[in-house]
Design a protein around this motif. Structure first.
Motif, PDB file in Angstrom:
ATOM      1  N   UNK A 267       1.196  -1.182  -0.504  1.00 51.28           N
ATOM      2  CA  UNK A 267      -0.074  -0.094   0.323  1.00 51.28           C
ATOM      3  C   UNK A 267       1.008   1.318   0.116  1.00 51.28           C
ATOM      4  N   UNK A 268       1.895   1.574   1.015  1.00 50.71           N
ATOM      5  CA  UNK A 268       2.632   2.395   0.932  1.00 50.71           C
ATOM      6  C   UNK A 268       3.823   2.810  -0.349  1.00 50.71           C
ATOM      7  N   UNK A 269       3.858   1.767  -1.004  1.00 54.71           N
ATOM      8  CA  UNK A 269       4.826   1.963  -2.310  1.00 54.71           C
ATOM      9  C   UNK A 269       4.066   2.220  -3.437  1.00 54.71           C
ATOM     10  N   UNK A 273       3.076   5.774  -2.833  1.00 51.34           N
ATOM     11  CA  UNK A 273       4.555   6.371  -3.628  1.00 51.34           C
ATOM     12  C   UNK A 273       5.728   6.462  -1.822  1.00 51.34           C
ATOM     13  N   UNK A 274       5.779   5.539  -1.214  1.00 52.92           N
ATOM     14  CA  UNK A 274       6.581   5.556  -0.312  1.00 52.92           C
ATOM     15  C   UNK A 274       7.336   4.296  -0.667  1.00 52.92           C
ATOM     16  N   UNK A 275       8.878   5.643  -0.009  1.00 52.29           N
ATOM     17  CA  UNK A 275      10.120   4.651  -0.290  1.00 52.29           C
ATOM     18  C   UNK A 275      10.305   2.932   0.365  1.00 52.29           C
ATOM     19  N   UNK A 276      10.457   2.311   0.351  1.00 53.19           N
ATOM     20  CA  UNK A 276      10.021   1.316   1.157  1.00 53.19           C
ATOM     21  C   UNK A 276      11.583   0.618   1.362  1.00 53.19           C
ATOM     22  N   UNK A 277      12.044   0.121   2.487  1.00 52.46           N
ATOM     23  CA  UNK A 277      13.225   0.007   3.038  1.00 52.46           C
ATOM     24  C   UNK A 277      14.288  -1.282   2.429  1.00 52.46           C
ATOM     25  N   UNK A 278      15.317  -1.785   2.737  1.00 54.59           N
ATOM     26  CA  UNK A 278      14.974  -3.314   2.324  1.00 54.59           C
ATOM     27  C   UNK A 278      15.088  -3.679   3.246  1.00 54.59           C
TER      28      UNK A 278
END
Length: 328
Positions: A267-269, A273-278
Protein backbone atom coordinates in the motif's frame (compact mmCIF):
# COMPACT_ATOMS: atom_id res chain seq x y z
CA UNK A 1 -23.96 -43.32 51.42
CA UNK A 2 -27.04 -42.90 53.65
CA UNK A 3 -25.05 -43.89 56.68
CA UNK A 4 -26.74 -41.27 58.83
CA UNK A 5 -30.07 -43.03 58.29
CA UNK A 6 -29.26 -46.66 59.00
CA UNK A 7 -26.20 -45.82 61.11
CA UNK A 8 -24.02 -48.35 59.27
CA UNK A 9 -20.66 -46.58 59.34
CA UNK A 10 -18.86 -45.32 56.28
CA UNK A 11 -15.42 -46.89 56.23
CA UNK A 12 -12.41 -44.72 55.60
CA UNK A 13 -8.86 -45.67 54.61
CA UNK A 14 -6.14 -43.18 55.45
CA UNK A 15 -3.15 -43.10 53.09
CA UNK A 16 0.05 -41.44 54.33
CA UNK A 17 3.21 -41.41 52.18
CA UNK A 18 6.19 -41.58 54.50
CA UNK A 19 9.52 -40.03 53.56
CA UNK A 20 10.84 -38.46 56.74
CA UNK A 21 8.23 -39.16 59.41
CA UNK A 22 10.40 -40.64 62.11
CA UNK A 23 9.47 -38.00 64.68
CA UNK A 24 6.00 -36.94 63.57
CA UNK A 25 4.29 -40.25 62.75
CA UNK A 26 3.77 -41.67 66.28
CA UNK A 27 1.80 -38.61 67.38
CA UNK A 28 -0.23 -38.49 64.17
CA UNK A 29 -1.16 -42.18 64.36
CA UNK A 30 -2.17 -41.77 67.99
CA UNK A 31 -4.54 -38.97 66.94
CA UNK A 32 -6.02 -41.09 64.17
CA UNK A 33 -6.43 -44.08 66.51
CA UNK A 34 -9.29 -42.31 68.30
CA UNK A 35 -11.39 -42.82 65.15
CA UNK A 36 -10.58 -46.47 64.63
CA UNK A 37 -12.41 -48.12 67.50
CA UNK A 38 -16.14 -48.42 66.96
CA UNK A 39 -18.47 -45.99 65.24
CA UNK A 40 -17.85 -42.25 65.27
CA UNK A 41 -20.00 -39.41 64.02
CA UNK A 42 -19.15 -36.39 61.94
CA UNK A 43 -20.28 -32.92 63.14
CA UNK A 44 -23.51 -33.46 61.17
CA UNK A 45 -24.14 -36.99 62.40
CA UNK A 46 -22.75 -39.20 59.64
CA UNK A 47 -21.46 -42.46 61.10
CA UNK A 48 -17.95 -43.41 60.06
CA UNK A 49 -14.94 -45.35 61.18
CA UNK A 50 -11.34 -45.42 60.05
CA UNK A 51 -10.71 -49.04 59.19
CA UNK A 52 -7.05 -48.82 58.19
CA UNK A 53 -4.08 -46.50 57.96
CA UNK A 54 -1.75 -47.29 55.06
CA UNK A 55 1.77 -46.02 55.65
CA UNK A 56 3.75 -46.12 52.41
CA UNK A 57 7.46 -46.10 53.11
CA UNK A 58 9.11 -44.07 50.35
CA UNK A 59 12.72 -44.86 51.33
CA UNK A 60 13.52 -41.56 53.01
CA UNK A 61 16.80 -40.63 54.73
CA UNK A 62 15.71 -41.22 58.36
CA UNK A 63 14.66 -44.36 60.24
CA UNK A 64 10.98 -44.17 59.46
CA UNK A 65 11.21 -47.87 58.63
CA UNK A 66 11.69 -48.76 62.27
CA UNK A 67 8.86 -46.47 63.31
CA UNK A 68 6.53 -48.12 60.78
CA UNK A 69 7.34 -51.57 62.14
CA UNK A 70 6.76 -50.41 65.72
CA UNK A 71 3.46 -48.76 64.80
CA UNK A 72 2.30 -51.88 62.94
CA UNK A 73 3.00 -53.93 66.06
CA UNK A 74 1.26 -51.43 68.31
CA UNK A 75 -1.84 -50.76 66.17
CA UNK A 76 -3.72 -53.42 64.24
CA UNK A 77 -5.14 -50.87 61.83
CA UNK A 78 -1.67 -49.75 60.66
CA UNK A 79 -0.55 -51.41 57.42
CA UNK A 80 2.95 -50.60 56.16
CA UNK A 81 3.59 -50.71 52.42
CA UNK A 82 7.24 -50.86 51.40
CA UNK A 83 8.44 -49.26 48.18
CA UNK A 84 11.72 -50.61 46.76
CA UNK A 85 13.21 -47.09 46.49
CA UNK A 86 12.22 -43.46 46.66
CA UNK A 87 9.54 -42.81 44.01
CA UNK A 88 8.13 -39.50 45.26
CA UNK A 89 5.02 -38.43 47.13
CA UNK A 90 2.49 -38.87 44.35
CA UNK A 91 3.69 -42.35 43.41
CA UNK A 92 3.64 -43.37 47.07
CA UNK A 93 0.13 -41.97 47.47
CA UNK A 94 -1.07 -43.93 44.44
CA UNK A 95 0.49 -47.09 45.88
CA UNK A 96 -1.54 -46.58 49.04
CA UNK A 97 -4.74 -45.79 47.13
CA UNK A 98 -4.36 -49.04 45.17
CA UNK A 99 -4.41 -51.01 48.44
CA UNK A 100 -7.13 -48.99 50.21
CA UNK A 101 -10.36 -50.85 50.90
CA UNK A 102 -12.54 -48.17 52.50
CA UNK A 103 -15.65 -46.48 51.09
CA UNK A 104 -13.62 -43.27 51.13
CA UNK A 105 -9.88 -42.67 51.03
CA UNK A 106 -8.16 -39.84 52.90
CA UNK A 107 -4.68 -38.79 51.79
CA UNK A 108 -2.63 -36.66 54.13
CA UNK A 109 0.96 -35.69 54.93
CA UNK A 110 3.13 -37.24 57.60
CA UNK A 111 4.23 -33.96 59.19
CA UNK A 112 1.20 -33.38 61.43
CA UNK A 113 0.27 -30.14 59.67
CA UNK A 114 -3.16 -31.54 58.76
CA UNK A 115 -5.57 -32.33 61.57
CA UNK A 116 -7.25 -35.77 61.32
CA UNK A 117 -10.17 -34.42 63.37
CA UNK A 118 -11.21 -32.54 60.20
CA UNK A 119 -12.01 -35.80 58.39
CA UNK A 120 -15.56 -35.83 59.75
CA UNK A 121 -16.21 -32.29 58.47
CA UNK A 122 -14.82 -33.24 55.04
CA UNK A 123 -17.14 -36.26 54.97
CA UNK A 124 -20.12 -34.02 55.77
CA UNK A 125 -19.36 -31.79 52.78
CA UNK A 126 -18.80 -34.78 50.49
CA UNK A 127 -22.04 -36.57 51.37
CA UNK A 128 -24.24 -33.47 51.50
CA UNK A 129 -22.89 -32.04 48.25
CA UNK A 130 -22.63 -35.39 46.43
CA UNK A 131 -18.96 -34.71 45.75
CA UNK A 132 -16.39 -37.25 44.61
CA UNK A 133 -13.38 -35.38 45.96
CA UNK A 134 -12.97 -32.95 48.83
CA UNK A 135 -9.83 -30.85 49.11
CA UNK A 136 -8.76 -29.16 52.31
CA UNK A 137 -8.80 -25.40 51.80
CA UNK A 138 -6.47 -23.79 54.37
CA UNK A 139 -7.74 -20.51 55.76
CA UNK A 140 -4.36 -19.60 57.25
CA UNK A 141 -0.99 -19.33 55.47
CA UNK A 142 1.08 -22.54 55.40
CA UNK A 143 3.78 -22.59 58.13
CA UNK A 144 6.59 -21.92 55.66
CA UNK A 145 8.61 -18.85 54.84
CA UNK A 146 7.07 -15.81 53.14
CA UNK A 147 9.05 -16.41 49.94
CA UNK A 148 8.00 -20.05 49.67
CA UNK A 149 4.35 -19.22 50.34
CA UNK A 150 4.47 -16.52 47.65
CA UNK A 151 6.11 -18.85 45.12
CA UNK A 152 3.63 -21.63 45.92
CA UNK A 153 0.65 -19.31 45.48
CA UNK A 154 2.03 -17.86 42.24
CA UNK A 155 2.86 -21.31 40.83
CA UNK A 156 -0.65 -22.62 41.57
CA UNK A 157 -2.30 -19.61 39.93
CA UNK A 158 -0.06 -19.91 36.90
CA UNK A 159 -0.64 -23.64 36.63
CA UNK A 160 -4.41 -23.20 36.93
CA UNK A 161 -4.30 -21.03 33.82
CA UNK A 162 -2.83 -23.97 31.94
CA UNK A 163 -5.23 -26.46 33.49
CA UNK A 164 -8.35 -24.84 32.09
CA UNK A 165 -11.71 -23.61 33.31
CA UNK A 166 -12.76 -26.79 35.11
CA UNK A 167 -9.94 -26.29 37.64
CA UNK A 168 -10.69 -22.67 38.45
CA UNK A 169 -12.91 -23.25 41.48
CA UNK A 170 -10.11 -23.93 43.93
CA UNK A 171 -6.61 -25.20 44.49
CA UNK A 172 -5.06 -28.56 45.17
CA UNK A 173 -4.03 -29.81 48.59
CA UNK A 174 -2.43 -33.06 49.74
CA UNK A 175 -5.18 -33.41 52.38
CA UNK A 176 -7.94 -34.96 50.27
CA UNK A 177 -11.02 -37.09 50.77
CA UNK A 178 -11.61 -39.23 47.67
CA UNK A 179 -14.41 -41.64 46.91
CA UNK A 180 -12.88 -45.09 47.34
CA UNK A 181 -13.85 -46.34 43.90
CA UNK A 182 -12.38 -43.27 42.22
CA UNK A 183 -9.13 -43.66 44.16
CA UNK A 184 -8.73 -47.32 43.26
CA UNK A 185 -9.59 -46.81 39.59
CA UNK A 186 -7.09 -43.98 39.33
CA UNK A 187 -4.37 -46.04 40.99
CA UNK A 188 -4.98 -48.78 38.42
CA UNK A 189 -4.83 -46.48 35.36
CA UNK A 190 -2.38 -43.74 36.27
CA UNK A 191 1.00 -43.89 34.54
CA UNK A 192 4.48 -42.82 35.50
CA UNK A 193 5.20 -39.12 36.04
CA UNK A 194 1.58 -37.95 36.18
CA UNK A 195 0.62 -35.20 38.61
CA UNK A 196 -1.87 -36.87 40.94
CA UNK A 197 -4.41 -34.06 41.16
CA UNK A 198 -4.48 -33.57 37.39
CA UNK A 199 -5.16 -37.29 37.00
CA UNK A 200 -7.99 -37.11 39.56
CA UNK A 201 -9.72 -34.60 37.32
CA UNK A 202 -9.55 -37.06 34.45
CA UNK A 203 -12.19 -39.23 36.10
CA UNK A 204 -13.97 -36.96 38.59
CA UNK A 205 -15.54 -33.53 38.22
CA UNK A 206 -17.61 -33.11 41.38
CA UNK A 207 -15.06 -31.44 43.61
CA UNK A 208 -15.69 -29.69 46.91
CA UNK A 209 -13.54 -27.77 49.36
CA UNK A 210 -13.41 -27.87 53.15
CA UNK A 211 -12.09 -24.72 54.88
CA UNK A 212 -9.78 -25.55 57.78
CA UNK A 213 -6.80 -24.36 59.80
CA UNK A 214 -3.35 -25.79 59.17
CA UNK A 215 -1.23 -26.68 62.15
CA UNK A 216 2.52 -26.08 62.52
CA UNK A 217 4.85 -28.74 61.19
CA UNK A 218 6.65 -31.03 63.64
CA UNK A 219 9.78 -30.84 61.48
CA UNK A 220 11.16 -28.85 58.52
CA UNK A 221 9.59 -29.54 55.14
CA UNK A 222 11.14 -32.35 53.07
CA UNK A 223 10.74 -30.32 49.88
CA UNK A 224 13.70 -28.30 48.64
CA UNK A 225 13.18 -25.45 46.18
CA UNK A 226 14.39 -27.67 43.34
CA UNK A 227 11.92 -30.40 44.25
CA UNK A 228 9.07 -27.88 44.37
CA UNK A 229 10.08 -26.53 40.96
CA UNK A 230 10.13 -30.05 39.55
CA UNK A 231 6.73 -30.68 41.15
CA UNK A 232 5.31 -27.57 39.49
CA UNK A 233 6.76 -28.39 36.09
CA UNK A 234 5.30 -31.91 36.23
CA UNK A 235 1.90 -30.40 36.93
CA UNK A 236 2.19 -28.13 33.88
CA UNK A 237 3.40 -30.94 31.60
CA UNK A 238 0.61 -33.31 32.57
CA UNK A 239 -2.12 -30.69 32.59
CA UNK A 240 -3.02 -31.03 28.92
CA UNK A 241 -2.30 -29.39 25.58
CA UNK A 242 -2.62 -25.74 26.51
CA UNK A 243 1.14 -25.09 26.75
CA UNK A 244 1.62 -26.83 23.40
CA UNK A 245 -1.12 -24.77 21.80
CA UNK A 246 0.82 -21.64 22.66
CA UNK A 247 3.26 -22.69 19.91
CA UNK A 248 0.46 -22.76 17.34
CA UNK A 249 -0.96 -19.46 18.55
CA UNK A 250 2.42 -17.72 18.40
CA UNK A 251 3.02 -19.15 14.93
CA UNK A 252 -0.37 -17.89 13.78
CA UNK A 253 0.36 -14.42 15.15
CA UNK A 254 3.73 -14.34 13.36
CA UNK A 255 2.12 -15.51 10.08
CA UNK A 256 -0.62 -12.87 10.15
CA UNK A 257 1.94 -10.23 11.12
CA UNK A 258 3.82 -11.10 7.93
CA UNK A 259 0.62 -10.75 5.87
CA UNK A 260 -0.17 -7.41 7.52
CA UNK A 261 3.32 -6.05 6.89
CA UNK A 262 3.18 -7.22 3.26
CA UNK A 263 -0.11 -5.47 2.69
CA UNK A 264 1.10 -2.32 4.41
CA UNK A 265 4.34 -2.28 2.41
CA UNK A 266 2.49 -2.72 -0.91
CA UNK A 267 0.00 0.00 0.00
CA UNK A 268 2.78 2.41 0.96
CA UNK A 269 4.76 1.71 -2.22
CA UNK A 270 1.99 1.78 -4.86
CA UNK A 271 -0.66 4.05 -3.31
CA UNK A 272 1.33 6.52 -1.22
CA UNK A 273 4.55 6.21 -3.27
CA UNK A 274 6.59 5.87 -0.09
CA UNK A 275 10.08 4.38 -0.56
CA UNK A 276 10.29 0.93 1.07
CA UNK A 277 13.48 0.10 2.93
CA UNK A 278 15.24 -3.23 2.37
CA UNK A 279 14.70 -4.44 5.94
CA UNK A 280 10.93 -4.53 5.38
CA UNK A 281 11.11 -7.48 3.00
CA UNK A 282 13.56 -9.22 5.35
CA UNK A 283 11.17 -8.77 8.30
CA UNK A 284 8.24 -10.07 6.23
CA UNK A 285 10.16 -13.18 5.12
CA UNK A 286 11.31 -13.95 8.68
CA UNK A 287 7.81 -13.50 10.12
CA UNK A 288 6.20 -15.56 7.35
CA UNK A 289 8.47 -18.57 7.56
CA UNK A 290 8.76 -18.40 11.38
CA UNK A 291 4.98 -18.52 11.53
CA UNK A 292 4.80 -21.51 9.19
CA UNK A 293 7.47 -23.37 11.19
CA UNK A 294 5.76 -22.70 14.53
CA UNK A 295 2.34 -23.72 13.23
CA UNK A 296 3.86 -26.94 11.90
CA UNK A 297 5.53 -27.59 15.25
CA UNK A 298 2.21 -26.93 16.96
CA UNK A 299 0.50 -29.61 14.84
CA UNK A 300 3.28 -32.08 15.68
CA UNK A 301 2.93 -31.11 19.35
CA UNK A 302 -0.79 -31.89 19.28
CA UNK A 303 -0.03 -35.43 18.09
CA UNK A 304 2.64 -35.66 20.78
CA UNK A 305 0.11 -34.56 23.41
CA UNK A 306 -2.34 -37.20 22.21
CA UNK A 307 0.33 -39.89 22.48
CA UNK A 308 1.44 -38.60 25.89
CA UNK A 309 -2.12 -38.81 27.19
CA UNK A 310 -2.24 -42.48 26.21
CA UNK A 311 1.15 -43.21 27.76
CA UNK A 312 0.18 -41.47 31.01
CA UNK A 313 -2.74 -43.86 31.34
CA UNK A 314 -5.57 -41.38 30.83
CA UNK A 315 -8.65 -43.59 30.47
CA UNK A 316 -11.10 -43.19 27.60
CA UNK A 317 -13.97 -43.71 30.07
CA UNK A 318 -14.55 -45.06 33.55
CA UNK A 319 -17.53 -47.15 34.65
CA UNK A 320 -18.62 -46.75 38.28
CA UNK A 321 -20.89 -48.92 40.41
CA UNK A 322 -23.06 -46.00 41.58
CA UNK A 323 -25.37 -43.67 39.64
CA UNK A 324 -23.66 -40.45 38.59
CA UNK A 325 -25.54 -37.49 40.01
CA UNK A 326 -24.71 -33.77 39.82
CA UNK A 327 -23.18 -32.08 42.84
CA UNK A 328 -25.59 -30.06 44.95
Amino acid sequence: MNASIDDSPITISVVIPVYRGESSLPGLIQEISTFTNGIHHSPKGIAFTIKEVLLIHDSGPDRSDRVLEELAEQYRFVKPIWLSRNFGQHAATLAGMASAAGNWVVTMDEDGQQNPHEIGAMLDIAVEGNFQIIYAQPINPPPHGVFRNFCSKFAKKLALQFLGAQYQSGVFNSFRLIEGEIARILAAYCGNGVYLDVALFWIANRVGYAPMLLRGEDRPSSYSFGMLLNHFWRMVLTSGTRPLRLITIMGGISFFLALFLSGYALYSKFIESTPIQGWTSLLIIISFFSGLIMVSLGVVAEYLALTTGIVMGKPLYVVTSKPTRPSK
